[in-house]
Design a protein around this motif. Structure first.
Motif, PDB file in Angstrom:
ATOM      1  N   TYR A  34       1.297  -1.005  -0.043  1.00 25.41           N
ATOM      2  CA  TYR A  34      -0.166  -0.245  -0.283  1.00 25.41           C
ATOM      3  C   TYR A  34       1.054   1.128   0.475  1.00 25.41           C
ATOM      4  O   TYR A  34       0.370   2.553   0.090  1.00 25.41           O
ATOM      5  CB  TYR A  34      -1.014   0.386   1.232  1.00 25.41           C
ATOM      6  CG  TYR A  34      -1.799  -1.408   1.123  1.00 25.41           C
ATOM      7  CD1 TYR A  34      -2.749  -1.218   0.182  1.00 25.41           C
ATOM      8  CD2 TYR A  34      -1.710  -2.044   2.087  1.00 25.41           C
ATOM      9  CE1 TYR A  34      -3.745  -2.600  -0.040  1.00 25.41           C
ATOM     10  CE2 TYR A  34      -3.496  -3.388   2.351  1.00 25.41           C
ATOM     11  CZ  TYR A  34      -3.162  -3.218   1.112  1.00 25.41           C
ATOM     12  OH  TYR A  34      -4.009  -4.391   1.385  1.00 25.41           O
ATOM     13  N   VAL A  35       2.093   1.565   0.287  1.00 28.37           N
ATOM     14  CA  VAL A  35       2.981   2.348   0.028  1.00 28.37           C
ATOM     15  C   VAL A  35       3.753   2.268  -1.721  1.00 28.37           C
ATOM     16  O   VAL A  35       3.678   2.380  -2.188  1.00 28.37           O
ATOM     17  CB  VAL A  35       4.781   2.014   0.423  1.00 28.37           C
ATOM     18  CG1 VAL A  35       5.392   2.783   0.665  1.00 28.37           C
ATOM     19  CG2 VAL A  35       4.091   1.673   2.336  1.00 28.37           C
ATOM     20  N   LYS A  36       2.876   3.796  -1.788  1.00 29.71           N
ATOM     21  CA  LYS A  36       3.266   4.379  -3.255  1.00 29.71           C
ATOM     22  C   LYS A  36       3.556   5.840  -3.007  1.00 29.71           C
ATOM     23  O   LYS A  36       3.275   6.928  -1.986  1.00 29.71           O
ATOM     24  CB  LYS A  36       1.546   4.600  -3.308  1.00 29.71           C
ATOM     25  CG  LYS A  36       0.524   3.305  -3.516  1.00 29.71           C
ATOM     26  CD  LYS A  36       1.434   1.894  -4.676  1.00 29.71           C
ATOM     27  CE  LYS A  36       0.093   0.781  -4.899  1.00 29.71           C
ATOM     28  NZ  LYS A  36       1.200  -0.169  -4.701  1.00 29.71           N
ATOM     29  N   ALA A  37       4.496   5.875  -4.215  1.00 23.64           N
ATOM     30  CA  ALA A  37       4.936   7.039  -4.647  1.00 23.64           C
ATOM     31  C   ALA A  37       4.606   7.339  -5.701  1.00 23.64           C
ATOM     32  O   ALA A  37       4.021   6.453  -6.996  1.00 23.64           O
ATOM     33  CB  ALA A  37       6.168   7.129  -4.145  1.00 23.64           C
ATOM     34  N   SER A  38       5.532   8.885  -6.291  1.00 28.07           N
ATOM     35  CA  SER A  38       5.219   9.339  -7.910  1.00 28.07           C
ATOM     36  C   SER A  38       6.515   8.859  -8.527  1.00 28.07           C
ATOM     37  O   SER A  38       6.150   8.864 -10.212  1.00 28.07           O
ATOM     38  CB  SER A  38       5.171  11.043  -7.642  1.00 28.07           C
ATOM     39  OG  SER A  38       5.950  11.704  -7.025  1.00 28.07           O
ATOM     40  N   SER A  39       7.312   8.782  -8.014  1.00 24.80           N
ATOM     41  CA  SER A  39       8.564   8.372  -9.067  1.00 24.80           C
ATOM     42  C   SER A  39       9.195   6.607  -8.372  1.00 24.80           C
ATOM     43  O   SER A  39       9.100   6.315  -6.717  1.00 24.80           O
ATOM     44  CB  SER A  39       9.637   9.221  -8.573  1.00 24.80           C
ATOM     45  OG  SER A  39      10.074   9.372  -7.611  1.00 24.80           O
ATOM     46  N   PRO A  40      10.183   6.046  -9.068  1.00 24.13           N
ATOM     47  CA  PRO A  40      10.659   4.887  -8.234  1.00 24.13           C
ATOM     48  C   PRO A  40      11.952   5.435  -7.518  1.00 24.13           C
ATOM     49  O   PRO A  40      12.101   4.532  -6.247  1.00 24.13           O
ATOM     50  CB  PRO A  40      11.212   3.991  -9.986  1.00 24.13           C
ATOM     51  CG  PRO A  40      10.708   4.939 -10.909  1.00 24.13           C
ATOM     52  CD  PRO A  40      10.442   6.158 -10.684  1.00 24.13           C
ATOM     53  N   CYS A  41      12.895   6.453  -7.386  1.00 21.64           N
ATOM     54  CA  CYS A  41      13.196   6.560  -6.382  1.00 21.64           C
ATOM     55  C   CYS A  41      12.536   6.758  -5.235  1.00 21.64           C
ATOM     56  O   CYS A  41      12.644   6.688  -4.079  1.00 21.64           O
ATOM     57  CB  CYS A  41      14.201   8.047  -6.518  1.00 21.64           C
ATOM     58  SG  CYS A  41      16.128   7.458  -7.955  1.00 21.64           S
ATOM     59  N   ARG A  42      11.047   7.231  -4.924  1.00 21.40           N
ATOM     60  CA  ARG A  42      10.059   7.902  -4.001  1.00 21.40           C
ATOM     61  C   ARG A  42       9.816   6.679  -3.619  1.00 21.40           C
ATOM     62  O   ARG A  42       9.647   6.347  -2.477  1.00 21.40           O
ATOM     63  CB  ARG A  42       9.475   8.855  -4.279  1.00 21.40           C
ATOM     64  CG  ARG A  42       9.857  10.790  -4.616  1.00 21.40           C
ATOM     65  CD  ARG A  42       9.226  11.441  -4.414  1.00 21.40           C
ATOM     66  NE  ARG A  42      10.081  12.249  -4.763  1.00 21.40           N
ATOM     67  CZ  ARG A  42       9.154  14.081  -5.002  1.00 21.40           C
ATOM     68  NH1 ARG A  42       7.886  13.990  -5.342  1.00 21.40           N
ATOM     69  NH2 ARG A  42       9.615  14.886  -5.050  1.00 21.40           N
ATOM     70  N   LEU A  44      11.084   4.024  -3.586  1.00 19.83           N
ATOM     71  CA  LEU A  44      11.878   3.653  -2.307  1.00 19.83           C
ATOM     72  C   LEU A  44      12.441   3.184  -1.859  1.00 19.83           C
ATOM     73  O   LEU A  44      12.732   2.830  -0.801  1.00 19.83           O
ATOM     74  CB  LEU A  44      13.373   2.853  -3.766  1.00 19.83           C
ATOM     75  CG  LEU A  44      15.068   2.585  -2.715  1.00 19.83           C
ATOM     76  CD1 LEU A  44      14.176   0.780  -2.377  1.00 19.83           C
ATOM     77  CD2 LEU A  44      15.479   2.797  -3.702  1.00 19.83           C
ATOM     78  N   ALA A  45      12.222   4.863  -1.156  1.00 20.10           N
ATOM     79  CA  ALA A  45      12.796   5.431  -0.032  1.00 20.10           C
ATOM     80  C   ALA A  45      11.669   5.310   0.990  1.00 20.10           C
ATOM     81  O   ALA A  45      11.972   5.032   1.945  1.00 20.10           O
ATOM     82  CB  ALA A  45      12.715   6.720  -0.154  1.00 20.10           C
ATOM     83  N   LYS A  46      10.326   4.995   0.457  1.00 18.30           N
ATOM     84  CA  LYS A  46       9.080   5.206   1.070  1.00 18.30           C
ATOM     85  C   LYS A  46       8.582   3.919   2.147  1.00 18.30           C
ATOM     86  O   LYS A  46       8.459   3.575   3.258  1.00 18.30           O
ATOM     87  CB  LYS A  46       8.232   5.194   0.780  1.00 18.30           C
ATOM     88  CG  LYS A  46       7.863   6.916   0.453  1.00 18.30           C
ATOM     89  CD  LYS A  46       6.020   7.422   0.199  1.00 18.30           C
ATOM     90  CE  LYS A  46       5.524   8.586   0.523  1.00 18.30           C
ATOM     91  NZ  LYS A  46       4.568   9.053   0.264  1.00 18.30           N
ATOM     92  N   GLU A  47       9.317   2.756   0.660  1.00 20.63           N
ATOM     93  CA  GLU A  47       9.307   1.295   0.972  1.00 20.63           C
ATOM     94  C   GLU A  47      10.720   0.899   2.000  1.00 20.63           C
ATOM     95  O   GLU A  47      10.538   0.434   2.929  1.00 20.63           O
ATOM     96  CB  GLU A  47       9.953  -0.036   0.069  1.00 20.63           C
ATOM     97  CG  GLU A  47       8.253   0.449  -0.998  1.00 20.63           C
ATOM     98  CD  GLU A  47       8.924  -0.482  -1.765  1.00 20.63           C
ATOM     99  OE1 GLU A  47       9.994  -1.174  -2.852  1.00 20.63           O
ATOM    100  OE2 GLU A  47       7.590  -0.626  -3.223  1.00 20.63           O
ATOM    101  N   VAL A  48      11.797   1.554   2.298  1.00 22.77           N
ATOM    102  CA  VAL A  48      12.776   1.417   2.594  1.00 22.77           C
ATOM    103  C   VAL A  48      11.942   2.148   4.393  1.00 22.77           C
ATOM    104  O   VAL A  48      12.794   1.322   5.511  1.00 22.77           O
ATOM    105  CB  VAL A  48      13.864   2.026   2.197  1.00 22.77           C
ATOM    106  CG1 VAL A  48      15.488   1.782   3.386  1.00 22.77           C
ATOM    107  CG2 VAL A  48      14.858   1.383   1.325  1.00 22.77           C
TER     108      VAL A  48
END
Length: 141
Positions: A34-42, A44-48
Motif C-alpha cells: 500500500y506504500v505508493k510514491a510518484s517516482s521509482p526513487c521515492r 524505494l525511499a518510502k518502502e525502506v
C-alpha cells in the motif's frame, strides 16, 4: 570442539535463525504493497522507511542477519559443497515448522514430513562424511 564440528553447529544455528525468522519477516512486511510514491526513487525511499520503522519487520530481520554472521563464520572452515545444501535445506525445514506454528497456509503434512526427514537424513549423512574426511590437505608448493 573441532573446527568441522563447530562449522556444522554454526550452519545448523544459521539455518534455525533464518528459518525461524522468515515467516515473521513476511508478516512484518504486510502493508508494504500500500506504500505508493510518484517516482521509482521515492517509492524505494518510502518502502525502506516503512520497513525500517516497522518493529514487526526489523526485529526478525536483525535476528535473521545474525544467522548470516554465523553462516559466514561457518564458511571459514566448512566444505562449501556441504555448507550450502545443508544450510538451505535446513532453513526450508525450519521455515515450514515456524510457519506452521504461526498458522500460515499448511502444505500437505505427509509431503512436508517426508521432505523434512529426507533433508535431515541427507544433511546428517553429508556432515558425517565431511567430519570423517577431515580438513582438506593443502597443496605442496
Amino acid at each position: 570442539m573441532t573446527s568441522s564440528i563447530e562449522s556444522v553447529v554454526y550452519l545448523g544455528l544459521a539455518a534455525l535463525l533464518w528459518g525461524a525468522t522468515n515467516p515473521f519477516i513476511k508478516k512484518g512486511s504486510e502493508g508494504l504493497q500500500y506504500v505508493k510514491a510518484s517516482s521509482p526513487c521515492r517509492q524505494l525511499a518510502k518502502e525502506v522507511v516503512f520497513l525500517v520503522t516497522t518493529l514487526k519487520y526489523i526485529i526478525p530481520f536483525v535476528i535473521n542477519q545474525c544467522g548470516s554472521v554465523l553462516y559466514f563464520l561457518a564458511l571459514q572452515s566448512a566444505d562449501l559443497s556441504l555448507a550450502v545444501p545443508v544450510s538451505n535445506s535446513l532453513t526450508f525445514v525450519f521455515t515450514a515448522i515456524s510457519g506452521w506454528f504461526l498458522g500460515e497456509e499448511k502444505s500437505d503434512r505427509k509431503t512436508v514430513s517426508a521432505g523434512g526427514h529426507a533433508t535431515i537424513v541427507g544433511a546428517s549423512h553429508g556432515n558425517c562424511a565431511a567430519v570423517r574426511r577431515g580438513p582438506p590437505r593443502s597443496a605442496a608448493v
